[in-house]
Design a protein around this motif. Structure first.
Motif, PDB file in Angstrom:
ATOM      1  N   ALA A  89     -58.137   4.717  35.082  1.00 35.38           N
ATOM      2  CA  ALA A  89     -59.360   4.936  34.300  1.00 35.38           C
ATOM      3  C   ALA A  89     -59.098   5.979  33.210  1.00 35.38           C
ATOM      4  CB  ALA A  89     -60.501   5.393  35.201  1.00 35.38           C
ATOM      5  N   LEU A  90     -59.564   5.667  32.003  1.00 37.76           N
ATOM      6  CA  LEU A  90     -59.420   6.564  30.858  1.00 37.76           C
ATOM      7  C   LEU A  90     -60.730   7.231  30.491  1.00 37.76           C
ATOM      8  CD1 LEU A  90     -57.217   4.150  28.693  1.00 37.76           C
ATOM      9  CD2 LEU A  90     -56.450   6.065  30.139  1.00 37.76           C
TER      10      LEU A  90
ATOM     11  N   ILE B 140     -67.082   3.777  35.770  1.00 38.50           N
ATOM     12  CA  ILE B 140     -65.895   3.436  34.988  1.00 38.50           C
ATOM     13  C   ILE B 140     -65.989   1.982  34.547  1.00 38.50           C
ATOM     14  CG2 ILE B 140     -64.488   5.219  36.091  1.00 38.50           C
ATOM     15  CD1 ILE B 140     -63.082   2.983  37.674  1.00 38.50           C
ATOM     16  N   GLY B 141     -64.978   1.524  33.827  1.00 38.55           N
ATOM     17  CA  GLY B 141     -65.007   0.212  33.183  1.00 38.55           C
ATOM     18  C   GLY B 141     -64.510  -0.950  33.995  1.00 38.55           C
ATOM     19  N   TRP B 142     -64.732  -0.940  35.306  1.00 36.49           N
ATOM     20  CA  TRP B 142     -64.381  -2.109  36.111  1.00 36.49           C
ATOM     21  C   TRP B 142     -65.269  -3.279  35.760  1.00 36.49           C
ATOM     22  CZ3 TRP B 142     -64.348   1.151  41.138  1.00 36.49           C
ATOM     23  CH2 TRP B 142     -63.060   1.558  41.429  1.00 36.49           C
TER      24      TRP B 142
ATOM     25  N   GLN C 292     -64.851  -8.352  38.871  1.00 36.15           N
ATOM     26  CA  GLN C 292     -63.754  -8.617  39.799  1.00 36.15           C
ATOM     27  C   GLN C 292     -62.962  -7.351  40.135  1.00 36.15           C
ATOM     28  OE1 GLN C 292     -64.234 -10.956  37.033  1.00 36.15           O
ATOM     29  NE2 GLN C 292     -65.511 -11.922  38.590  1.00 36.15           N
ATOM     30  N   GLY C 293     -63.402  -6.212  39.634  1.00 38.84           N
ATOM     31  CA  GLY C 293     -62.712  -4.957  39.930  1.00 38.84           C
ATOM     32  C   GLY C 293     -61.509  -4.701  39.043  1.00 38.84           C
ATOM     33  N   HIS C 294     -61.392  -5.430  37.916  1.00 42.26           N
ATOM     34  CA  HIS C 294     -60.292  -5.226  36.983  1.00 42.26           C
ATOM     35  C   HIS C 294     -60.680  -4.174  35.958  1.00 42.26           C
ATOM     36  CE1 HIS C 294     -59.534  -9.510  38.291  1.00 42.26           C
ATOM     37  NE2 HIS C 294     -58.480  -8.835  38.719  1.00 42.26           N
TER      38      HIS C 294
ATOM     39  N   ASP D 247     -56.976  -0.716  27.790  1.00 47.64           N
ATOM     40  CA  ASP D 247     -57.335  -0.092  26.520  1.00 47.64           C
ATOM     41  C   ASP D 247     -58.561   0.815  26.653  1.00 47.64           C
ATOM     42  OD1 ASP D 247     -59.349  -0.968  23.947  1.00 47.64           O
ATOM     43  OD2 ASP D 247     -57.390  -0.167  23.439  1.00 47.64           O
ATOM     44  N   PHE D 248     -58.525   1.996  26.031  1.00 43.82           N
ATOM     45  CA  PHE D 248     -59.622   2.967  26.079  1.00 43.82           C
ATOM     46  C   PHE D 248     -60.936   2.376  25.568  1.00 43.82           C
ATOM     47  CE2 PHE D 248     -62.112   6.293  23.873  1.00 43.82           C
ATOM     48  CZ  PHE D 248     -62.436   7.083  24.966  1.00 43.82           C
ATOM     49  N   VAL D 249     -60.912   1.757  24.401  1.00 43.24           N
ATOM     50  CA  VAL D 249     -62.131   1.208  23.806  1.00 43.24           C
ATOM     51  C   VAL D 249     -62.719   0.121  24.703  1.00 43.24           C
ATOM     52  CG1 VAL D 249     -63.033  -0.107  21.832  1.00 43.24           C
ATOM     53  CG2 VAL D 249     -61.532   1.858  21.445  1.00 43.24           C
ATOM     54  N   ALA D 250     -61.884  -0.747  25.257  1.00 38.79           N
ATOM     55  CA  ALA D 250     -62.370  -1.794  26.157  1.00 38.79           C
ATOM     56  C   ALA D 250     -62.976  -1.185  27.420  1.00 38.79           C
ATOM     57  CB  ALA D 250     -61.239  -2.758  26.509  1.00 38.79           C
ATOM     58  N   GLN D 251     -62.385  -0.097  27.906  1.00 40.46           N
ATOM     59  CA  GLN D 251     -62.952   0.579  29.077  1.00 40.46           C
ATOM     60  C   GLN D 251     -64.321   1.177  28.749  1.00 40.46           C
ATOM     61  OE1 GLN D 251     -60.632   3.271  31.454  1.00 40.46           O
ATOM     62  NE2 GLN D 251     -58.833   1.947  31.429  1.00 40.46           N
ATOM     63  N   VAL D 252     -64.468   1.765  27.573  1.00 39.59           N
ATOM     64  CA  VAL D 252     -65.767   2.327  27.181  1.00 39.59           C
ATOM     65  C   VAL D 252     -66.803   1.211  27.106  1.00 39.59           C
ATOM     66  CG1 VAL D 252     -67.080   3.426  25.322  1.00 39.59           C
ATOM     67  CG2 VAL D 252     -64.847   4.354  25.996  1.00 39.59           C
ATOM     68  N   ARG D 253     -66.451   0.100  26.472  1.00 40.61           N
ATOM     69  CA  ARG D 253     -67.390  -1.027  26.349  1.00 40.61           C
ATOM     70  C   ARG D 253     -67.867  -1.466  27.729  1.00 40.61           C
ATOM     71  NH1 ARG D 253     -68.263  -4.550  22.369  1.00 40.61           N
ATOM     72  NH2 ARG D 253     -66.287  -4.078  21.354  1.00 40.61           N
TER      73      ARG D 253
END
Length: 152
Positions: free
Chosen positions: A140-141, A55-57, A60-62, A66-72
């Motif tokens: 998580a998205l 996933i998009g952690w 620092q585990g943050h 936003d979906f797109v930011a998580q994909v990146r």
């Protein structure tokens, strides 16, 4: 002896620059339309490098909201895991995406394509996309599993 029914299988090597580096062959059945942004199949020989569901952690585990930011961040995390295993993005043979909202994925395709190419280049492995009710991490998205084959 009977003749097998179904489409004839054609094996196309990837671009010359990728063939020498990754040793992969794109599997494209004869007469099928060419897929956009993924491969129907890939043949490879070498050492497997696999990820779990990533996933998009960040470090620092943050997790971005936003979906797109998580994909990146997820794709960046996969790239880091591959590097740890001695693999590069061009060694990817399969990605399985799990998303909580397929409509959000479809609405973001153009942006996701740019992000994907920024991180992985123009190498498109076999891919699947699955919509799920939710992921283990509630915020998580998207979660992505990756399989790479490093040539011997």
């Amino acid at each position: 002896m009977s003749t097998p029914k179904g489409p004839t299988l054609a094996v196309f090597p990837v671009a010359k620059s990728e063939t020498s580096a990754a040793g992969l062959q794109i599997l494209q059945p004869s007469g099928w339309p060419a897929p956009r942004g993924y491969a129907n199949g890939i043949a490879a020989d070498g050492r497997l490098v696999v990820t779990g569901g990533v996933i998009g952690w960040d470090n620092q585990g943050h997790l971005p909201a936003d979906f797109v930011a998580q994909v990146r961040q997820t794709l960046s995390n996969i790239s880091a895991i591959l590097a740890e295993g001695g693999a590069r993005p061009e060694h990817l043979v399969r990605l399985t995406w799990y998303v909580v909202d397929v409509e959000e994925y479809l609405a973001s395709l153009k942006t996701l394509g740019r992000i994907y190419r920024d991180i992985f280049g123009a190498h498109y492995p076999a891919m699947a996309l699955v919509q799920v009710v939710r992921l283990v991490e509630k915020a998580a998205l998207v979660e992505i599993e990756a399989t790479a084959v490093v040539p011997r």
